[in-house]
Design a protein around this motif. Structure first.
Motif, PDB file in Angstrom:
ATOM      1  N   VAL A  86       0.835  -1.201   0.000  1.00 48.68           N
ATOM      2  CA  VAL A  86       0.000   0.000   0.000  1.00 48.68           C
ATOM      3  C   VAL A  86       0.870   1.251   0.000  1.00 48.68           C
ATOM      4  O   VAL A  86       0.594   2.229  -0.710  1.00 48.68           O
ATOM      5  N   THR A  87       1.928   1.211   0.795  1.00 50.54           N
ATOM      6  CA  THR A  87       2.839   2.366   0.882  1.00 50.54           C
ATOM      7  C   THR A  87       3.500   2.637  -0.463  1.00 50.54           C
ATOM      8  O   THR A  87       3.648   3.801  -0.882  1.00 50.54           O
ATOM      9  N   GLU A  88       3.901   1.551  -1.157  1.00 49.41           N
ATOM     10  CA  GLU A  88       4.521   1.714  -2.465  1.00 49.41           C
ATOM     11  C   GLU A  88       3.545   2.322  -3.473  1.00 49.41           C
ATOM     12  O   GLU A  88       3.929   3.093  -4.352  1.00 49.41           O
ATOM     13  N   GLN A  89       2.248   1.974  -3.323  1.00 49.30           N
ATOM     14  CA  GLN A  89       1.247   2.459  -4.262  1.00 49.30           C
ATOM     15  C   GLN A  89       0.813   3.903  -3.987  1.00 49.30           C
ATOM     16  O   GLN A  89       0.596   4.687  -4.910  1.00 49.30           O
ATOM     17  N   PHE A  90       0.676   4.239  -2.695  1.00 45.90           N
ATOM     18  CA  PHE A  90       0.136   5.564  -2.348  1.00 45.90           C
ATOM     19  C   PHE A  90       1.127   6.410  -1.556  1.00 45.90           C
ATOM     20  O   PHE A  90       0.737   7.342  -0.865  1.00 45.90           O
ATOM     21  N   GLY A  91       2.394   6.082  -1.612  1.00 52.22           N
ATOM     22  CA  GLY A  91       3.398   6.792  -0.822  1.00 52.22           C
ATOM     23  C   GLY A  91       3.476   8.277  -1.095  1.00 52.22           C
ATOM     24  O   GLY A  91       3.875   9.064  -0.217  1.00 52.22           O
ATOM     25  N   ASP A  92       3.102   8.689  -2.319  1.00 57.76           N
ATOM     26  CA  ASP A  92       3.179  10.117  -2.661  1.00 57.76           C
ATOM     27  C   ASP A  92       1.867  10.842  -2.367  1.00 57.76           C
ATOM     28  O   ASP A  92       1.695  12.003  -2.739  1.00 57.76           O
ATOM     29  N   GLN A  93       0.915  10.141  -1.720  1.00 53.82           N
ATOM     30  CA  GLN A  93      -0.377  10.754  -1.354  1.00 53.82           C
ATOM     31  C   GLN A  93      -0.633  10.481   0.135  1.00 53.82           C
ATOM     32  O   GLN A  93      -1.340   9.535   0.480  1.00 53.82           O
ATOM     33  N   PRO A  94      -0.053  11.278   1.019  1.00 52.43           N
ATOM     34  CA  PRO A  94      -0.115  11.000   2.469  1.00 52.43           C
ATOM     35  C   PRO A  94      -1.526  10.765   3.008  1.00 52.43           C
ATOM     36  O   PRO A  94      -1.747   9.822   3.788  1.00 52.43           O
ATOM     37  N   ASP A  95      -2.491  11.580   2.609  1.00 57.52           N
ATOM     38  CA  ASP A  95      -3.848  11.405   3.140  1.00 57.52           C
ATOM     39  C   ASP A  95      -4.462  10.081   2.682  1.00 57.52           C
ATOM     40  O   ASP A  95      -5.084   9.350   3.458  1.00 57.52           O
ATOM     41  N   VAL A  96      -4.290   9.816   1.389  1.00 59.44           N
ATOM     42  CA  VAL A  96      -4.826   8.552   0.839  1.00 59.44           C
ATOM     43  C   VAL A  96      -4.114   7.365   1.472  1.00 59.44           C
ATOM     44  O   VAL A  96      -4.735   6.332   1.807  1.00 59.44           O
ATOM     45  N   LEU A  97      -2.800   7.500   1.656  1.00 55.13           N
ATOM     46  CA  LEU A  97      -2.014   6.416   2.249  1.00 55.13           C
ATOM     47  C   LEU A  97      -2.523   6.063   3.642  1.00 55.13           C
ATOM     48  O   LEU A  97      -2.720   4.879   3.967  1.00 55.13           O
ATOM     49  N   ALA A  98      -2.749   7.076   4.460  1.00 54.55           N
ATOM     50  CA  ALA A  98      -3.219   6.828   5.826  1.00 54.55           C
ATOM     51  C   ALA A  98      -4.548   6.077   5.815  1.00 54.55           C
ATOM     52  O   ALA A  98      -4.773   5.135   6.590  1.00 54.55           O
ATOM     53  N   LYS A  99      -5.434   6.504   4.899  1.00 53.27           N
ATOM     54  CA  LYS A  99      -6.750   5.868   4.816  1.00 53.27           C
ATOM     55  C   LYS A  99      -6.632   4.422   4.337  1.00 53.27           C
ATOM     56  O   LYS A  99      -7.251   3.505   4.884  1.00 53.27           O
ATOM     57  N   GLU A 100      -5.809   4.195   3.289  1.00 53.90           N
ATOM     58  CA  GLU A 100      -5.673   2.858   2.727  1.00 53.90           C
ATOM     59  C   GLU A 100      -4.988   1.890   3.708  1.00 53.90           C
ATOM     60  O   GLU A 100      -5.336   0.728   3.792  1.00 53.90           O
ATOM     61  N   LEU A 101      -4.004   2.436   4.442  1.00 51.86           N
ATOM     62  CA  LEU A 101      -3.342   1.583   5.448  1.00 51.86           C
ATOM     63  C   LEU A 101      -4.325   1.161   6.532  1.00 51.86           C
ATOM     64  O   LEU A 101      -4.316   0.003   6.979  1.00 51.86           O
ATOM     65  N   LYS A 102      -5.150   2.094   6.944  1.00 53.31           N
ATOM     66  CA  LYS A 102      -6.153   1.796   7.960  1.00 53.31           C
ATOM     67  C   LYS A 102      -7.147   0.754   7.446  1.00 53.31           C
ATOM     68  O   LYS A 102      -7.507  -0.205   8.165  1.00 53.31           O
ATOM     69  N   ASN A 103      -7.591   0.932   6.195  1.00 54.69           N
ATOM     70  CA  ASN A 103      -8.554  -0.011   5.613  1.00 54.69           C
ATOM     71  C   ASN A 103      -7.951  -1.407   5.471  1.00 54.69           C
ATOM     72  O   ASN A 103      -8.605  -2.410   5.772  1.00 54.69           O
ATOM     73  N   MET A 104      -6.706  -1.446   4.999  1.00 54.07           N
ATOM     74  CA  MET A 104      -6.060  -2.745   4.816  1.00 54.07           C
ATOM     75  C   MET A 104      -5.859  -3.453   6.153  1.00 54.07           C
ATOM     76  O   MET A 104      -6.094  -4.663   6.285  1.00 54.07           O
ATOM     77  N   SER A 105      -5.440  -2.704   7.160  1.00 52.85           N
ATOM     78  CA  SER A 105      -5.237  -3.291   8.487  1.00 52.85           C
ATOM     79  C   SER A 105      -6.545  -3.834   9.043  1.00 52.85           C
ATOM     80  O   SER A 105      -6.605  -4.956   9.585  1.00 52.85           O
ATOM     81  N   ALA A 106      -7.617  -3.045   8.891  1.00 46.98           N
ATOM     82  CA  ALA A 106      -8.920  -3.476   9.394  1.00 46.98           C
ATOM     83  C   ALA A 106      -9.409  -4.706   8.642  1.00 46.98           C
ATOM     84  O   ALA A 106      -9.989  -5.638   9.234  1.00 46.98           O
ATOM     85  N   LEU A 107      -9.183  -4.716   7.325  1.00 46.83           N
ATOM     86  CA  LEU A 107      -9.613  -5.836   6.499  1.00 46.83           C
ATOM     87  C   LEU A 107      -8.925  -7.129   6.925  1.00 46.83           C
ATOM     88  O   LEU A 107      -9.565  -8.182   7.090  1.00 46.83           O
ATOM     89  N   LEU A 108      -7.618  -7.062   7.127  1.00 49.72           N
ATOM     90  CA  LEU A 108      -6.877  -8.256   7.524  1.00 49.72           C
ATOM     91  C   LEU A 108      -7.190  -8.665   8.969  1.00 49.72           C
ATOM     92  O   LEU A 108      -7.306  -9.848   9.275  1.00 49.72           O
ATOM     93  N   ASP A 109      -7.315  -7.664   9.864  1.00 51.33           N
ATOM     94  CA  ASP A 109      -7.636  -7.985  11.256  1.00 51.33           C
ATOM     95  C   ASP A 109      -8.965  -8.723  11.358  1.00 51.33           C
ATOM     96  O   ASP A 109      -9.137  -9.618  12.182  1.00 51.33           O
ATOM     97  N   ARG A 110      -9.907  -8.328  10.478  1.00 47.63           N
ATOM     98  CA  ARG A 110     -11.217  -8.975  10.500  1.00 47.63           C
ATOM     99  C   ARG A 110     -11.084 -10.459  10.128  1.00 47.63           C
ATOM    100  O   ARG A 110     -11.933 -11.278  10.490  1.00 47.63           O
ATOM    101  N   LYS A 111     -10.047 -10.786   9.392  1.00 45.55           N
ATOM    102  CA  LYS A 111      -9.859 -12.176   8.945  1.00 45.55           C
ATOM    103  C   LYS A 111      -8.904 -12.973   9.844  1.00 45.55           C
ATOM    104  O   LYS A 111      -8.665 -14.153   9.587  1.00 45.55           O
ATOM    105  N   GLY A 112      -8.348 -12.330  10.848  1.00 47.46           N
ATOM    106  CA  GLY A 112      -7.302 -12.969  11.640  1.00 47.46           C
ATOM    107  C   GLY A 112      -7.668 -14.346  12.143  1.00 47.46           C
ATOM    108  O   GLY A 112      -7.017 -15.349  11.844  1.00 47.46           O
ATOM    109  N   THR A 113      -8.739 -14.425  12.913  1.00 48.45           N
ATOM    110  CA  THR A 113      -9.118 -15.729  13.490  1.00 48.45           C
ATOM    111  C   THR A 113      -9.721 -16.650  12.449  1.00 48.45           C
ATOM    112  O   THR A 113      -9.621 -17.879  12.569  1.00 48.45           O
TER     113      THR A 113
END
Length: 965
Positions: free
Chosen positions: A649-676
């Motif tokens: 995600v960082t490689e894709q949106f690294g030049d867009q700080p606001d978008v990066l923060a949002k996408e990192l949060k979404n990706m983390s939430a998406l994976l956390d939801r699948k953890g168990t």
């Protein structure tokens, strides 16, 4: 009420057994309601006999209990007593068959006395203890009682393995090469002329047949054999065990020369259930030109094995027949047997059973082999154009037909007048007679599910009755033997299979002493034979705890299924095993082994032809899975995966700080939801290699590995759903959360599957065409008539549902790295066992991986398992070890008797025995991990740093993760 009764609670196979209720006078004449049997066996067969007799209208029956069932081992009281509440019909003895020859004779008299004193007219011995004891049967007949089983004359001709082999030769039945009269040869070695043998007869006052003594045409060995029979009758020994051992050693040395690269099996002429058998010559198996030194070393194993064999079958007393068969151990062999039934005049075969899946000479999984089943399988293979499989099945059909014909001929020759089993070893298109079990077999239900017996009035073909139980047939034969016409066998199902649920650990070593505290109810269609353990308390309707004692065999229950073909019966057995839950304290069973094994065959080919060598290499392979699985950390892998996607995600949106923060949060939430959702089933599979083995096998066609990368050939969401079902963790509202998929995970999985199904159906694809769907969804340009906005949403949803599931691919890599798929089934149904899995050192090491030895101090040797301790090879012989002595690696230290099997425990390393700290002498019960000896090892043990282990585990996990991401 729990459905533990095969007959009462299964409408598919229940018929009214009360022949007295028939409208036919001829049928009523075969009623057995006046039979009064005493049941002197234990385990599942005892309760089965009780149920069958009750359904036949037999009201006066009783059972025998050993004190070991009810006194020596607390909570091991016969659970059948919940059903049989009349205390006058329950009789007690110290032990069923006694611990010595004197006790055995005493027990025979005691049992006959109990029968006569309590109004019983017959005795049923099931498939254990005295069921094949010629002396016992003869005493019963002499006392005027009926024996529900083969008569003493048949026992003499067929029950003893040496006599059976000689009879087989007389009636042109194929037998295995070897020596069947080693005791006669021992006597001839000692008295090497006819004159000396006759002098021996006179000196000992033996009552020999005068005609035989005068027959100069008889060989010395034949004469010696007759003399030995009279010595047994008199209760004296004409040779010592040491002389017998020396003769066996000499014989096996000669056989090693005659049959290079072979092993030989020593078998007591009595015994059964794997007892009284040993195999020697492993060191010569791979040696093409063994020299005399190597042969002598291999033959030197024989004396100790002979003593163990005789001790196991209690034939080491004065006057016992100590004959031991020496047979060529045909390595690539299957163990097949034919069910026989006769009345002394006629004999009928009832198809076969394949019992090749066994270990420690104990059968584990038993499969029906019938002509009808094979014919149906041949037709199916022809329709699928599987030429090699057709040829293999046609060969099996011819062998089965020959075995059935020979077995019936043998049964006729020995005057078989009840149920027996004709056992053979099958080597591709050849078979060899092995032995006859003159009793009902543990696996007799396998045959009952395939055939019933139709007895027809010879004067009226419309006047008949059906028998579906061999126990019932044995009672009918005992009561109406000569009157019973030869029955017709009627097909019920083309296939059936039985799994023996035993008290063994993950390496299939006996594990006594566990307490069963809960057992799930049988599912629909399950045939569960236990001795009433799973039957609830009739007063409280609660499960009653039961201790699996170590006094007898390790069997807890028999689990059976049936079907129109073998695939159907295996699939049903898989469902039964998956649904079975056993809980308790210190409890270990082979339930998971069976589940993994059945699914291994479901993933390969259920018509495969495994040999008797299959199980140990298979266990070794499972051990390698466990060794590799131990190197992985699923939770660590999950967090590393999160870092991987954060990096993307960082490689894709690294030049867009606001978008990066949002996408990192979404990706983390998406994976956390699948953890168990992802980690729970993976941890379960990694924890139990038997489950992992079955899972890898049934998923063989769902992936491929290219250039070290895992490529999915099926939607991983579907695989994950099936994995939860396979592990019996699928959603069931009545089950606790710890045992099933969690609610939020279930909802997420359902949403993902619904989405995938709709998209797949939109493109007209089959569920097995995941690769095509994946290819479509990887295209940026809209497909299937969707506009760009909708297409982007579909692709995003697809990615969102499947991201993270790559971790499942780590399991496939375990299989790849352990060469799991190298053990396979060929088109001709032969099973390929890679050479490395037959390595004895690897097998021993993997056994310890599957079940790590009990923790111990560096200066102690502890009991490897619970059981009865013996410090010497046999009574009167010197102890294995003594204080102050030095011992070498693999030197015998002690013997543990578990479930009637004697296991010699050898030193894992060299050292000096400083002190024997075990309290009590031979016959003392010890617990697993109990300190036995204080020692000083020759080499100092170095403990591994836990931090280093964790570091290596994380490095290995990272390597795996890179191959799936």
């Amino acid at each position: 009420m729990p459905q533990t009764d095969y007959y009462k609670h299964n409408p598919l196979i229940h018929r009214d057994r009360r022949l007295s209720k028939s409208s036919s006078e001829w049928v009523r004449s075969f009623s057995c309601e006046d039979l009064k049997p005493l049941i002197v066996c234990r385990g599942p067969i005892r309760k089965e006999a009780m149920d069958v007799y009750q359904e036949m209208g037999i009201s006066h029956y009783g059972i025998l209990l050993s004190e070991k069932d009810s006194i020596v081992y607390p909570n091991a009281l016969a659970p059948e007593l919940r059903q049989l509440t009349d205390s006058n019909r329950v009789h007690r003895v110290p032990d069923y068959s006694g611990a010595s020859k004197e006790e055995r004779v005493e027990r025979i008299n005691q049992i006959i006395g109990i029968a006569k004193d309590n109004g019983y007219d017959s005795i049923f011995a099931g498939y254990g203890f005295m069921a094949e004891d010629e002396e016992f049967v003869a005493a019963i007949e002499k006392a005027g009682l009926k024996f529900i089983g083969p008569c003493a004359a048949t026992q003499a001709r067929a029950g003893k393995k040496d006599e059976a082999k000689r009879t087989a030769l007389l009636v042109n039945v194929s037998v295995t090469p070897g020596v069947d009269n080693v005791t006669a040869r021992t006597l001839v070695k000692k008295h090497d002329s006819r004159e000396k043998l006759l002098a021996l007869v006179k000196a000992e006052g033996l009552e020999c047949d005068a005609k035989i003594l005068k027959d100069t045409s008889l060989s010395l060995e034949a004469l010696a054999d007759h003399i030995l029979m009279t010595s047994y009758a008199k209760g004296i020994d004409l040779y010592s065990i040491e002389e017998l051992c020396a003769q066996v050693q000499e014989e096996v040395a000669e056989l090693f020369r005659k049959y290079p690269q072979s092993r030989f099996r020593l078998k007591a002429i009595g015994g059964g259930g794997g007892k009284g058998q040993r195999i020697l010559g492993a060191s010569l198996l791979g040696t093409k030109n063994a020299d005399e030194k190597a042969i002598a070393k291999a033959a030197a194993e024989a004396p100790a094995m002979v003593r163990e064999v005789l001790q196991e079958v209690k034939a080491n007393g004065v006057g016992d027949n100590k004959n031991v068969l020496i047979e060529l151990n045909i390595e690539q062999t299957r163990h097949n047997e034919i069910q026989l039934l006769g009345n002394g005049d006629w004999c009928i075969s009832l198809g076969g059973r394949d019992c090749s899946l066994q270990m420690h000479e104990q059968k584990l999984l038993e499969v029906s082999v019938t002509q009808e089943g094979l014919q149906a399988a041949i037709a199916k293979a022809k329709a699928e154009k599987k030429k090699d499989e057709v040829a293999a099945l046609e060969s099996d059909l011819k062998v089965l037909q020959r075995m059935e014909e020979e077995s019936a001929r043998f049964g006729q020759a020995v005057g078989l007048d009840s149920a027996s089993t004709f056992e053979c070893i099958v080597d591709r298109d050849r078979h060899y007679f092995m032995e006859v079990n003159t009793r009902i077999q543990v696996e007799h239900r396998v045959t009952e599910l395939c055939y019933s017996l139709k007895f027809t009035n010879p004067k009226d073909k419309n006047d008949f009755f059906i028998v579906e139980s061999l126990v019932e047939a044995m009672a009918l034969l005992a009561q109406h033997k000569q009157r019973l016409p030869k029955p017709e066998r009627v097909v019920r199902f083309n296939a059936s299979v039985e799994a023996r649920l035993n008290a063994t650990d993950a390496s299939l070593s006996p594990h006594a002493g566990g307490m069963i505290r809960y057992w799930s109810k049988p599912i629909k269609g399950e045939v569960r034979d236990d001795q009433g353990i799973s039957m609830l308390n009739p007063d409280t309707n609660q499960f009653m705890k039961y201790k699996v004692a170590g006094a007898y065999d390790s069997n807890i229950a028999l689990l059976l299924t049936k079907g129109e073909d073998r695939l159907c019966s295996y699939e049903r057995l898989s469902e039964v095993l998956r649904s079975t839950t056993l809980r308790g304290s210190s409890l270990a069973t082979n339930l998971e082994f069976h589940y993994g094994l059945v699914n291994w065959f479901l993933g390969r080919n259920v018509m495969a032809k495994p040999t008797t060598r299959f199980v140990v290499p298979y266990l070794t392979l499972v051990g390698t899975l466990k060794e590799e699985a131990n190197k992985l950390d699923v939770v660590y892998a999950f967090f590393q995966m999160k870092k991987h996607y954060a990096k993307l995600v960082t490689e894709q949106f690294g030049d867009q700080p606001d978008v990066l923060a949002k996408e990192l949060k979404n990706m983390s939430a998406l994976l956390d939801r699948k953890g168990t959702l992802i980690t729970r089933p993976m941890e379960r599979l990694l924890d139990d290699p038997h489950l992992l083995s079955g899972w890898l096998s049934i998923n063989t066609k769902n992936f491929k590995i290219e250039k070290g990368k895992v490529i999915w050939l099926r939607n991983p969401l579907g695989v994950l759903r099936d994995t939860y079902e396979y592990l019996h963790m699928d959603f069931r509202p009545h089950k606790p959360a710890a045992e099933i998929i969690w609610d939020h995970d279930q909802e997420l999985l359902k949403q993902g599957l619904d989405f995938s199904r709709k998209i797949r159906e939109h493109f007209g694809l089959h569920k097995d065409e995941y690769d095509k769907l994946n290819e479509i969804l990887h295209k940026d340009k809209p497909q299937g008539g969707f506009d760009q906005e909708m297409w982007d949403q579909i692709r995003s949803a697809h990615y969102g549902f499947e991201v993270g599931l790559e971790m499942l691919g780590m399991l496939f890599l375990i299989g790849e790295n352990t060469k799991f798929w190298d053990m396979k089934v060929l088109d001709d149904l032969e099973v390929v066992i890679p050479d490395y899995l037959t390595d004895l050192d690897l097998q021993a090491r993997m056994k310890k991986i599957l079940v790590p030895p009990p923790t111990t101090k560096a200066d102690e040797i502890v009991a490897v398992c619970g059981g009865m301790y013996y410090g010497q090879e046999a009574p009167g012989l010197p102890p294995f070890v003594s204080e102050g002595m030095h011992f070498e690696k693999d030197q015998p230290l002690y013997i543990i008797e578990v479930m009637k099997m004697f296991n010699t425990i050898r030193a894992p390393f060299a050292g000096t025995l400083d002190k024997i700290i075990m309290e009590g002498g031979d016959g003392t019960i010890v617990q697993k991990g109990q300190p036995l000896f204080k020692i000083t090892p020759d080499e100092k043990f170095v403990e591994v740093d836990p931090a280093l282990i964790e570091k290596e585990k994380r490095e290995r996990t990272t390597t795996y993760l890179k191959a799936v991401l």
